[in-house]
Design a protein around this motif. Structure first.
Motif, PDB file in Angstrom:
ATOM      1  N   ASP A 412       0.820  -1.211   0.000  1.00  0.00           N
ATOM      2  CA  ASP A 412       0.000   0.000   0.000  1.00  0.00           C
ATOM      3  C   ASP A 412       0.853   1.260   0.000  1.00  0.00           C
ATOM      4  O   ASP A 412       0.491   2.272  -0.621  1.00  0.00           O
ATOM      5  N   ASP A 413       2.002   1.214   0.686  1.00  0.00           N
ATOM      6  CA  ASP A 413       2.930   2.344   0.650  1.00  0.00           C
ATOM      7  C   ASP A 413       3.539   2.488  -0.746  1.00  0.00           C
ATOM      8  O   ASP A 413       3.787   3.606  -1.222  1.00  0.00           O
ATOM      9  N   GLU A 416       1.038   4.231  -2.960  1.00  0.00           N
ATOM     10  CA  GLU A 416       1.055   5.673  -2.685  1.00  0.00           C
ATOM     11  C   GLU A 416       2.270   6.332  -3.330  1.00  0.00           C
ATOM     12  O   GLU A 416       2.177   7.410  -3.929  1.00  0.00           O
ATOM     13  N   ASN A 419       1.814   6.498  -7.141  1.00  0.00           N
ATOM     14  CA  ASN A 419       0.838   7.514  -7.547  1.00  0.00           C
ATOM     15  C   ASN A 419       1.412   8.923  -7.461  1.00  0.00           C
ATOM     16  O   ASN A 419       1.009   9.817  -8.207  1.00  0.00           O
ATOM     17  N   LYS A 420       2.376   9.133  -6.560  1.00  0.00           N
ATOM     18  CA  LYS A 420       3.042  10.441  -6.462  1.00  0.00           C
ATOM     19  C   LYS A 420       4.151  10.583  -7.496  1.00  0.00           C
ATOM     20  O   LYS A 420       4.628  11.683  -7.774  1.00  0.00           O
TER      21      LYS A 420
END
Length: 435
Positions: A412-413, A416, A419-420
């Protein structure tokens, strides 16, 4: 039987098939793996053709010594195997080893030179009622590894690996079993970066263990314990299952990236390995073209027909193949001619001092030339500073990974982070496009 060439000695694939047939009729078998100590020095000093002549003489003398009692084969390079009918105790197998060493105190004569051969020997008796060739062979391989590490005696019996260990080590075996059953293990992802744009283009799966008492354990301890207790195959397939499952999860989030997974040697010697990964891909509804399977140089160097067959089948199914830790400990690059690969991951030890060591830079430049000649990609591991990044760009290395970009993180990290990546990565790339 005397062999006129190393080619006529049963290779690893034929030898494993012979063991498998024996186990189907009689499970009471013992196995010796015999490694010629520092034989590479002979080839390095006198040439490979001469080295092969000496190795053939050693092979014929071993075969002659045990001709009436054993089936003989060549596992790869300077490692030979003997199958002894019956379940032999440690003392009996040690006597075979002593007989071998005593015999080779008489020098080998080859042309005008004489050599005294010494050996590391790993021995295993097949566990009662076991018909699994991988379990049996892995026991002997583990014993051989221990024999090589033993400072006082070059012999190791597989049974000793479980008998002499401490209470904490025995608890480790139970811990691994529990961890697999109770979901204590977790896959982390380290981003693979396109070095010019700094975009995330893939990720390597790395194992972590959330131990209830010891906290987060990194893979070295876990894998070493799994190898010692002949659980590497089970652990390897767990990792693969999680890699496919997580790839499907990433796809559902719009992140269809290349996922790299390490293969254990025991998996490559599993005759059904290629078919198993195809079934995993079907089960989780992902394409095998999304996966890159990494093997170490020692496995590639084994020159095993079985390994080549497996890798060829894996590539035919759509997955790509990478050599991991390139340049770490091996100088014989002949395997690059014999095995089709798609990527070379140069060992991080050459990257981490590339800005300080001209030799390291030269090694990376040479690796880049080798990769181009082999029509594959060079990937840099261990990128930690901007200086590393600039030098790799100058050399022409296209992709890499390292703490400069990110450590390995939970899925999940990673999502993230990915996506950045588009906004942050492009800005960072502009800032550091030139030295």
């Amino acid at each position: 039987m005397q062999h006129e060439s190393l080619i006529t000695i049963p290779n690893r694939y034929a030898f494993l098939c012979e063991i498998e047939q024996l186990l189907n009729t009689n499970a009471e078998q013992s196995l010796l793996l015999i490694d010629v100590v520092r034989f590479s020095d002979v080839s390095a000093s006198f040439g490979y053709d001469y080295g092969d002549k000496v190795l053939l003489e050693i092979a014929n003398r071993i075969a002659f010594l045990f001709d009436d009692n054993a089936i003989f084969g060549r596992i790869g390079g300077d490692v030979f195997g003997l199958i002894l009918s019956g379940t032999h105790q440690q003392k009996q197998l040690y006597n075979f080893y002593s007989h071998l060493v005593q015999h080779f105190k008489t020098p080998i004569q080859c042309d005008d030179h004489a050599f005294i051969a010494d050996f590391n020997v790993g021995a295993a008796s097949n566990p009662k009622n076991n018909s699994d060739i991988n379990k049996f062979f892995s026991l002997a391989e583990t014993a051989l590894k221990q024999a090589k590490d033993n400072k006082f005696d070059n012999f190791q019996h597989a049974q000793i690996l479980t008998d002499y260990t401490s209470g904490r080590a025995l608890a480790m075996k139970a811990d691994i079993t529990r961890a697999l059953e109770q979901d204590e293990l977790e896959i982390y992802f380290q981003p693979k970066i396109e070095l010019n744009t700094l975009q995330i283009i893939g990720a390597e799966c790395l194992l972590r263990w959330n131990h209830p008492l010891d906290g987060l354990i990194f893979p070295g301890t876990l894998i070493q314990a799994a190898e010692s207790y002949n659980m590497m195959n089970e652990l390897g397939y767990w990792i693969l299952e999680q890699a496919f499952k997580n790839a499907a999860y990433l796809n559902s989030k719009g992140l269809r990236l290349k996922i790299a997974v390490n293969m254990s040697p025991s998996q490559l010697y599993d005759l059904n390995f290629a078919n198993k990964i195809q079934k995993l891909a079907q089960k989780h509804h992902v394409e095998l073209s999304q996966f890159e399977l990494e093997l170490t140089e020692d496995v590639a160097l084994s020159n095993s027909i079985l390994v080549k067959k497996q890798l060829s089948q894996i590539r035919a199914f759509g997955a790509t193949i990478a050599i991991d830790d390139f340049g770490k400990g091996y100088s014989n690059l002949a395997y690059l001619r014999d095995i089709e690969i798609d990527s070379i991951k140069i060992d991080k030890s050459f990257i981490m001092q590339i800005d300080e060591s001209p030799v390291n830079r030269a090694i990376v430049e040479a690796s880049q030339l080798i990769a181009k000649a082999a029509n594959c990609e060079l990937i840099a591991e261990g990128i930690e500073t901007i200086q590393h990044l600039h030098i790799l760009r100058e050399i022409g290395v296209v992709s890499g990974q390292g703490f400069l970009f990110s450590k390995a993180v939970p899925v999940d990290d990673f999502i993230e982070l990915a996506n950045k990546d588009l906004a942050v990565g492009t800005s960072f790339a502009r800032e550091h496009q030139t030295a």
